[in-house]
Design a protein around this motif. Sequence first.
Motif, PDB file in Angstrom:
ATOM      1  N   LEU A   1       7.987   6.697   6.900  1.00  0.00           N
ATOM      2  CA  LEU A   1       7.438   5.356   7.010  1.00  0.00           C
ATOM      3  C   LEU A   1       8.509   4.384   7.495  1.00  0.00           C
ATOM      4  N   ASN A   2       8.070   3.345   8.193  1.00  0.00           N
ATOM      5  CA  ASN A   2       8.967   2.283   8.657  1.00  0.00           C
ATOM      6  C   ASN A   2       8.344   0.939   8.267  1.00  0.00           C
ATOM      7  N   PHE A   3       9.084   0.130   7.494  1.00  0.00           N
ATOM      8  CA  PHE A   3       8.625  -1.209   7.118  1.00  0.00           C
ATOM      9  C   PHE A   3       9.737  -2.210   7.386  1.00  0.00           C
ATOM     10  N   GLN A   4       9.369  -3.476   7.502  1.00  0.00           N
ATOM     11  CA  GLN A   4      10.349  -4.546   7.714  1.00  0.00           C
ATOM     12  C   GLN A   4      10.199  -5.612   6.641  1.00  0.00           C
ATOM     13  N   GLY A   5      11.350  -6.096   6.140  1.00  0.00           N
ATOM     14  CA  GLY A   5      11.342  -7.155   5.146  1.00  0.00           C
ATOM     15  C   GLY A   5      11.038  -8.510   5.756  1.00  0.00           C
ATOM     16  N   ARG A   6      10.843  -9.511   4.870  1.00  0.00           N
ATOM     17  CA  ARG A   6      10.492 -10.856   5.330  1.00  0.00           C
ATOM     18  C   ARG A   6      11.530 -11.916   4.948  1.00  0.00           C
ATOM     19  N   VAL A   7      12.415 -11.619   4.007  1.00  0.00           N
ATOM     20  CA  VAL A   7      13.413 -12.605   3.585  1.00  0.00           C
ATOM     21  C   VAL A   7      14.464 -12.757   4.681  1.00  0.00           C
TER      22      VAL A   7
ATOM     23  N   ILE B   1       7.513  11.548   0.728  1.00  0.00           N
ATOM     24  CA  ILE B   1       7.384  10.336   1.536  1.00  0.00           C
ATOM     25  C   ILE B   1       8.740   9.643   1.612  1.00  0.00           C
ATOM     26  N   PHE B   2       9.213   9.395   2.823  1.00  0.00           N
ATOM     27  CA  PHE B   2      10.521   8.775   3.070  1.00  0.00           C
ATOM     28  C   PHE B   2      10.302   7.462   3.813  1.00  0.00           C
ATOM     29  N   MET B   3      10.948   6.384   3.341  1.00  0.00           N
ATOM     30  CA  MET B   3      10.797   5.073   3.974  1.00  0.00           C
ATOM     31  C   MET B   3      12.129   4.527   4.478  1.00  0.00           C
ATOM     32  N   ASP B   4      12.133   4.083   5.748  1.00  0.00           N
ATOM     33  CA  ASP B   4      13.193   3.242   6.287  1.00  0.00           C
ATOM     34  C   ASP B   4      12.715   1.809   6.118  1.00  0.00           C
ATOM     35  N   PHE B   5      13.382   1.042   5.229  1.00  0.00           N
ATOM     36  CA  PHE B   5      13.012  -0.352   4.989  1.00  0.00           C
ATOM     37  C   PHE B   5      14.041  -1.236   5.679  1.00  0.00           C
ATOM     38  N   HIS B   6      13.632  -1.829   6.789  1.00  0.00           N
ATOM     39  CA  HIS B   6      14.520  -2.599   7.655  1.00  0.00           C
ATOM     40  C   HIS B   6      14.493  -4.049   7.183  1.00  0.00           C
TER      41      HIS B   6
ATOM     42  N   ASP C   1       3.417  -9.326   8.056  1.00  0.00           N
ATOM     43  CA  ASP C   1       2.470  -9.068   6.970  1.00  0.00           C
ATOM     44  C   ASP C   1       3.226  -8.546   5.746  1.00  0.00           C
ATOM     45  N   ASP C   2       2.645  -8.730   4.577  1.00  0.00           N
ATOM     46  CA  ASP C   2       3.280  -8.401   3.301  1.00  0.00           C
ATOM     47  C   ASP C   2       3.634  -6.909   3.239  1.00  0.00           C
ATOM     48  N   PRO C   3       4.944  -6.573   3.221  1.00  0.00           N
ATOM     49  CA  PRO C   3       5.306  -5.147   3.200  1.00  0.00           C
ATOM     50  C   PRO C   3       4.955  -4.473   1.878  1.00  0.00           C
ATOM     51  N   PHE C   4       4.942  -5.217   0.791  1.00  0.00           N
ATOM     52  CA  PHE C   4       4.641  -4.613  -0.511  1.00  0.00           C
ATOM     53  C   PHE C   4       3.166  -4.228  -0.592  1.00  0.00           C
ATOM     54  N   ALA C   5       2.286  -5.135  -0.204  1.00  0.00           N
ATOM     55  CA  ALA C   5       0.853  -4.840  -0.254  1.00  0.00           C
ATOM     56  C   ALA C   5       0.496  -3.700   0.695  1.00  0.00           C
ATOM     57  N   LEU C   6       1.076  -3.723   1.892  1.00  0.00           N
ATOM     58  CA  LEU C   6       0.753  -2.680   2.861  1.00  0.00           C
ATOM     59  C   LEU C   6       1.371  -1.339   2.479  1.00  0.00           C
ATOM     60  N   ALA C   7       2.571  -1.369   1.866  1.00  0.00           N
ATOM     61  CA  ALA C   7       3.167  -0.123   1.376  1.00  0.00           C
ATOM     62  C   ALA C   7       2.284   0.477   0.285  1.00  0.00           C
ATOM     63  N   ASP C   8       1.772  -0.367  -0.604  1.00  0.00           N
ATOM     64  CA  ASP C   8       0.839   0.074  -1.640  1.00  0.00           C
ATOM     65  C   ASP C   8      -0.325   0.842  -1.022  1.00  0.00           C
ATOM     66  N   GLU C   9      -0.930   0.216  -0.030  1.00  0.00           N
ATOM     67  CA  GLU C   9      -2.105   0.783   0.630  1.00  0.00           C
ATOM     68  C   GLU C   9      -1.769   2.096   1.337  1.00  0.00           C
ATOM     69  N   LEU C  10      -0.659   2.102   2.083  1.00  0.00           N
ATOM     70  CA  LEU C  10      -0.307   3.286   2.863  1.00  0.00           C
ATOM     71  C   LEU C  10       0.135   4.439   1.968  1.00  0.00           C
ATOM     72  N   VAL C  11       0.921   4.148   0.949  1.00  0.00           N
ATOM     73  CA  VAL C  11       1.379   5.211   0.050  1.00  0.00           C
ATOM     74  C   VAL C  11       0.203   5.842  -0.676  1.00  0.00           C
ATOM     75  N   ASP C  12      -0.757   5.027  -1.111  1.00  0.00           N
ATOM     76  CA  ASP C  12      -1.948   5.586  -1.755  1.00  0.00           C
ATOM     77  C   ASP C  12      -2.678   6.535  -0.817  1.00  0.00           C
ATOM     78  N   LYS C  13      -2.759   6.150   0.451  1.00  0.00           N
ATOM     79  CA  LYS C  13      -3.437   6.989   1.446  1.00  0.00           C
ATOM     80  C   LYS C  13      -2.672   8.288   1.697  1.00  0.00           C
TER      81      LYS C  13
END
Length: 265
Positions: free
Chosen positions: A115-121, A147-152, A127-139
Amino acid sequence: MRVLFIGDVVGNKGVSMIKNYLPKIKQSVRPQVTVVNGENATAMGRGISLSIYKELMSDGVDVVTLGNHAWSNNEILDFIDDAKRLIRPYNFPRRTTPGKGYTMINVNGQQLAVLNFQGRVFMDNLDDPFALADELVDKLSQQTKCIFMDFHAEATSEKLAMAKYLDGRISAVVGTHTHVQTNDARILPGKTAFLTDAGMTGPADGMLGMRPENVIGRFLNQRPARFEVLEDGRGIISGCFVDIDDKSGHATHIEPVMYTDDRMS
């Protein structure tokens, strides 16, 4: 399974470090999957091109992740939808953004989701990375436990927050973007591996890969300056490897790696 992750590849020097030293690192570490962040891989240090993507693949990379400079080279719009192992942050607006934010890799019959996500700070307000990570991880959890995540992301607190939020639900959260490897690799209580930042791969004697005089000048005079990738001097390659239990998806070990030209020759 063992996953090798290499932090932000910067400029021509970074691409050459992958070509020259990734085989040696793989001989030592012996990973089943190699993931590389390539969002700074062009000669100007921003974005990626089709030729560089193909070169990374031919040099032994299995997945290339991106970040806030994903679109800095407009050429990517021509090939990202066809590049099966190139992923951009999942939390870009999904209806209007080409490419995809995750991929699945078959590892000896076991599926690994990358997985690849980007922070907002201190970064763009995606879009909210926490809410979308929740959704994607559940799927994805219906398909695999690995499951491996690069959090940029810029802020260390946001990176750790993501790891703790997903602790026990995914195998690893490894941060990228700041180009400085941190000294906090650990396994969280729920058995998720975490490293705040994997570091960078490129010019070892620059400032985050850039020519020092340009960056110092910006601090001295507070005027806009064009940062240029340092092309000479030593190179560095940085990252980590993570061991994941195939059945549970739990991380059992995480260890940083960092080499310079003079330490690999």
